[in-house]
Write an enzyme that holds these catalytic residues in place. Structure first.
Site, PDB file in Angstrom:
ATOM      1  N   TYR A 120       6.762  -6.054   1.972  1.00  0.00           N
ATOM      2  CA  TYR A 120       6.440  -4.703   1.500  1.00  0.00           C
ATOM      3  C   TYR A 120       7.142  -3.720   2.431  1.00  0.00           C
ATOM      4  CZ  TYR A 120       2.667  -6.647  -1.407  1.00  0.00           C
ATOM      5  OH  TYR A 120       1.950  -7.331  -2.357  1.00  0.00           O
ATOM      6  N   LYS A 151      -3.615  -6.205  -7.843  1.00  0.00           N
ATOM      7  CA  LYS A 151      -5.034  -6.426  -8.143  1.00  0.00           C
ATOM      8  C   LYS A 151      -5.353  -6.582  -9.636  1.00  0.00           C
ATOM      9  CE  LYS A 151      -6.647  -6.378  -4.051  1.00  0.00           C
ATOM     10  NZ  LYS A 151      -6.299  -7.724  -3.612  1.00  0.00           N
TER      11      LYS A 151
END
Ligand code: APR
Ligand code: PHB
Length: 392
Positions: free
Chosen positions: A201, A298
């Site tokens: 990331y 998620k």
């Protein structure tokens, strides 16, 4: 047709709910508007939280995931030319994540269903849910050009963000919360081994970048792009060049592996929550009830959490006549959903560059990342959110 639980949608939410109910002996029918090939090929996310992998195993759908999925014990944060590894199990008492594409989860669940599970109708489009407030709700649907009704005791709206189930909740009881973001993700699939063994990331002044994977031979990568960007505006070479820039580091051992790009698409970033998640005998689950920005990966995991909760509630009702978990369904799920919204929004804010960001904002972001790299409490908070909040 008549069934106990009518399930709209054969994405991960609808398919897993059907499987869990089959296991518990609660009879159910799944209606899916698209055909099987479409559902099995639609590119989506690919990170399973610890609890999601366990739920799939418990449902008997974990065999290929355990063979072909890639357990990941860490993620890398890249910022200010630095590399920082977050050791997930060390910070969370042994929890990790599994890289296994959502398309593969769907293929496994469809195969199980067709091999002796309840009915699953493809090309069956739900038109409306009727009588949600009554003891006999029904789903009107069209299959092979013919309109029919599925008579149910309960209806599960697992029909994604653009489905019809949510429309059956009257406006007077619905509360909708949402946020749009002024940027999107340009995603690619490429036939080249991942450049690093774990996900990276990256926060960069030019915008966010993410290096992910689908398998040991397939790279998945994303670039933050302005909202409204079309994938065709970016050539393959421009995408690799931009990934290279945003992943820059002082570590001389780092190189980006480039290869043929096989798919390119743009995903908008959005937060959305519909409350409540139950109205009478209609339950909303997965994307039908909520959307999170993809930064924390998620979406799929929340869908799994919802249907595990729902299957328990419907099974208790079926076996013991006890409706207490049904009454608690919306509250139980929304608690977890809002934790995921909070986590996903915070990670998005930490890593993306807003179009109107100032040098002050840049420094605050870098301080946030530096804090994670330097303070175990901040790093633990990230690792706990990333590996997932408990299903109970
Ligand atoms: N009738 C029948 N099926 C429908 C209808 C309808 N009117 N509308 C939509 N569907 C189907 C869609 O074709 C899709 O297969 O419902 C399914 C919804 O699946 P998803 O969109 O995948 O949603 P969900 O199962 O909640 O999965 C959660 O997590 O990674 C994220 O957004 C990603 O899909 C993912 C989600
Ligand atoms: C993906 O591989 O698609 C992916 C991985 C991690 C994320 C989001 C998407 O945070």
């Amino acid at each position: 047709m008549r069934t106990t639980v009518g399930i709209i949608g054969a994405g991960p939410a609808g398919l897993l709910l059907g499987r869990l109910l089959d296991d518990a002996g609660v009879d159910n029918v799944v209606l899916e508007s698209r055909d099987r090939a479409y559902v099995e090929q639609r590119q989506r996310a690919g990170i399973l939280e610890h609890g999601t992998a366990e739920a799939l195993r418990a449902a008997g759908a974990g065999e290929r995931m355990d063979r072909e999925g890639l357990p990941h014990d860490g993620i890398e944060l890249r910022f200010d030319r630095r590399r920082h590894r977050v050791d997930l199990p060390a910070l969370t008492g042994g929890r990790n994540v599994t890289v296994y594409a959502q398309t593969e989860v769907c293929k496994d669940l469809i195969a199980l269903r067709l091999d002796g599970g309840g009915p699953l109708l493809f090309a069956a489009e739900a038109l409306a849910v009727e009588g949600a407030e009554t003891a006999a709700p029904r789903v009107r649907y069209r299959h092979r050009g013919r309109e029919s009704a599925l008579e149910c005791d309960y209806v599960a709206g697992c029909d994604g963000f653009r489905g019809v189930a949510r429309e059956a909740v009257p406006e007077a009881v619905s509360r909708v919360f949402g946020r749009t973001f002024p940027f999107a993700w340009l995603g690619i699939l490429a036939d080249v081994p991942p450049s690093h063994g774990e996900l990276v990331y990256a926060r960069h002044d030019r915008g966010f970048a993410l290096l992910s994977m689908r398998s040991p031979t397939v790279t998945r990568a994303y670039l933050q792009v302005p909202d409204g960007t079309h994938a065709a505006e970016w050539s393959d070479e421009e995408i690799w060049d931009e990934l290279d820039r945003r992943l820059e580091t002082d570590d001389p051992s780092w190189t980006l592996h480039r290869g043929p790009v096989t798919a390119k698409s743009v995903t908008p970033l959005r937060s959305y929550v519909h409350e409540p998640m139950r109205h009478g005998r209609l339950f909303l689950a997965g994307d039908a009830a909520h959307i999170v920005p993809p930064t924390g990966a998620k979406g799929l995991n929340l869908a799994v959490g919802d249907v595990v909760t729902l299957a328990r509630a419907l099974t208790l009702r079926h076996e013991k006549g006890d409706a207490s978990l049904i009454d608690a369904y919306s509250r139980t799920c929304l608690r977890r959903v809002w934790q995921a919204e909070r986590f996903s929004c915070a990670l998005t804010a930490l890593l993306h560059r807003a179009p109107d960001a100032t040098p002050f904002d840049d420094r605050v972001q870098l301080a946030g990342l530096d804090r994670i790299a330097g303070a175990r409490s901040a790093e633990t908070d990230l690792a706990e959110g990333y590996t997932g909040f408990p299903l109970d």
